[in-house]
Design a protein around this motif. Sequence first.
Motif, mmCIF file in Angstrom:
data_model
loop_
_atom_site.group_PDB
_atom_site.id
_atom_site.type_symbol
_atom_site.label_atom_id
_atom_site.label_comp_id
_atom_site.label_asym_id
_atom_site.label_seq_id
_atom_site.Cartn_x
_atom_site.Cartn_y
_atom_site.Cartn_z
ATOM 1 N N ASN A 164 15.714 7.274 -0.938
ATOM 2 C CA ASN A 164 15.909 5.829 -0.893
ATOM 3 C C ASN A 164 15.233 5.259 0.351
ATOM 4 O O ASN A 164 15.677 5.493 1.481
ATOM 5 N N ALA A 165 14.158 4.523 0.160
ATOM 6 C CA ALA A 165 13.422 3.917 1.273
ATOM 7 C C ALA A 165 12.557 2.798 0.737
ATOM 8 O O ALA A 165 12.217 2.776 -0.456
ATOM 9 N N ARG A 203 5.069 0.113 3.249
ATOM 10 C CA ARG A 203 4.873 -0.156 4.683
ATOM 11 C C ARG A 203 5.332 0.990 5.585
ATOM 12 O O ARG A 203 4.922 1.076 6.733
ATOM 13 N N GLY A 204 6.180 1.852 5.080
ATOM 14 C CA GLY A 204 6.710 2.918 5.921
ATOM 15 C C GLY A 204 5.760 4.095 6.035
ATOM 16 O O GLY A 204 4.964 4.367 5.135
ATOM 17 N N ALA A 208 8.871 7.482 -2.029
ATOM 18 C CA ALA A 208 9.245 6.323 -2.834
ATOM 19 C C ALA A 208 8.012 5.557 -3.284
ATOM 20 O O ALA A 208 7.919 5.126 -4.446
ATOM 21 N N THR A 209 7.053 5.385 -2.380
ATOM 22 C CA THR A 209 5.826 4.675 -2.726
ATOM 23 C C THR A 209 5.053 5.407 -3.812
ATOM 24 O O THR A 209 4.561 4.791 -4.766
ATOM 25 N N ALA A 210 4.961 6.718 -3.684
ATOM 26 C CA ALA A 210 4.233 7.505 -4.682
ATOM 27 C C ALA A 210 4.885 7.400 -6.057
ATOM 28 O O ALA A 210 4.199 7.255 -7.083
ATOM 29 N N THR A 262 4.535 4.854 -11.502
ATOM 30 C CA THR A 262 4.921 4.086 -12.687
ATOM 31 C C THR A 262 3.851 3.071 -13.044
ATOM 32 O O THR A 262 3.603 2.806 -14.232
ATOM 33 N N ARG A 263 3.183 2.506 -12.059
ATOM 34 C CA ARG A 263 2.122 1.539 -12.366
ATOM 35 C C ARG A 263 1.037 2.203 -13.225
ATOM 36 O O ARG A 263 0.527 1.612 -14.168
#
Length: 422
Positions: free
Chosen positions: A66-67, A71-72, A80-82, A87-88
């Motif tokens: 969970n993050a 930007r992190g 989380a970004t990956a 999904t995109r």
Amino acid sequence: MSHTVDIAPAPSAAEPAFDLNALREDFPVLRREVHGKPLVYFDNAATSQTPRQVIEVFNDYYSRYNANIHRGLHTLADEATAAFEGTRETVRAFINAEDSRQIIFTRGTTEAINLVVNSWGRTNLGPGDEVLISMLEHHSNIVPWQLLARELGFAIKVIPVDADGALDMMAYRTLLNERTQLVAVNHVSNALGTINPVAEIATLAHEVGAKILVDGAQAAPHQTVDVQAIDADFYAFSGHKVYGPTGVGVLYGKRELLEAMPPWQGGGEMISTVSFEAGTTFAAIPHKFEAGTPAIADVIALGRALDWVQGVGLEAIGDWEQTLLSYATQQVREIDGLRILGTAPHKAGVLSFVVDGAHSQDIGLLIDQLGVAIRTGHHCAQPLLHHFGVDATCRASFAAYNTVEEIDTFVASLKRVIDMVR
């Protein structure tokens, strides 16, 4: 893939191309009882149920990574970004878009349409222009255009339907002219199940220089969507109708349109630079349209839902739903005083009907006591229902996990309820 509804004999031995019993095990809610009866869930056009593989995403995300995203620089933010951006790409492949940057995450189809209205529409429409909207539309593809038309002074023209609930294509051709700037039409009607010939609609719109926005909320769960084959300028759908979570959806747009459109909402993530002196410059697409912290877990879960659908097979799902629709249509036609609304040759798994001497709300409330969940009301399609002379219908709608036996239970329960209210 379009389907023609043929009324066949009772498919007592019919089976889908997938293991139906194993598939049903993926859905915990199907094991519950309602009022002491096994649940029969026929409200899938409103919201489909969610398989455990999708439900597990939320526990995994909030327990392990969970993050906030993008930007992190720490490990959780990277993970989380990956997953979010994964999904995109999943959505891009699911609808055959050219580029994942054409995929914008929204709260659902309604917000996706409002984004087009308030960004593209506000920039490109004015007095003397016309927007064509079909009689089949959900309120979410009517009201935003009405609000903007009231402000900017363009005209809204309505494409009519015939007695079967199919779009009147001759009337559509007549309505198209050099003043037409956009055609807003659903791929599949939520109220009647009518499948619209959106590729043909798009071709005709483009011939007069108009754009097309397709509401695909009811198509994405039931048939293969190819935005390039359709040549859609904009295409929208929701997660909660395609076995995913609520509160997340997708807007696809052609790249040149999205790049030319101004942001709709401002905030974090959608900027390149912000200065009190020089003003703000905006991020590239898709981030220009994704202000603030998104529904991260929900987007990741949407990707898992689309993977689940692809694993079962959209063609197999659509074929099975047609079997259910054909059988259910045959069974309810034998009920005295029952009238089906929406008998177009090409339909998705939606059965909408009224019963003489019985109010749809009474039927819905009483059949729920027998464990059967159907939708009653105007289905956010009041202009369409009023066209057919009714204020409300009962609507049974089918999904991959439904069975022939459930239709038998539904029909028996419906007959019992009708006898009670007449």
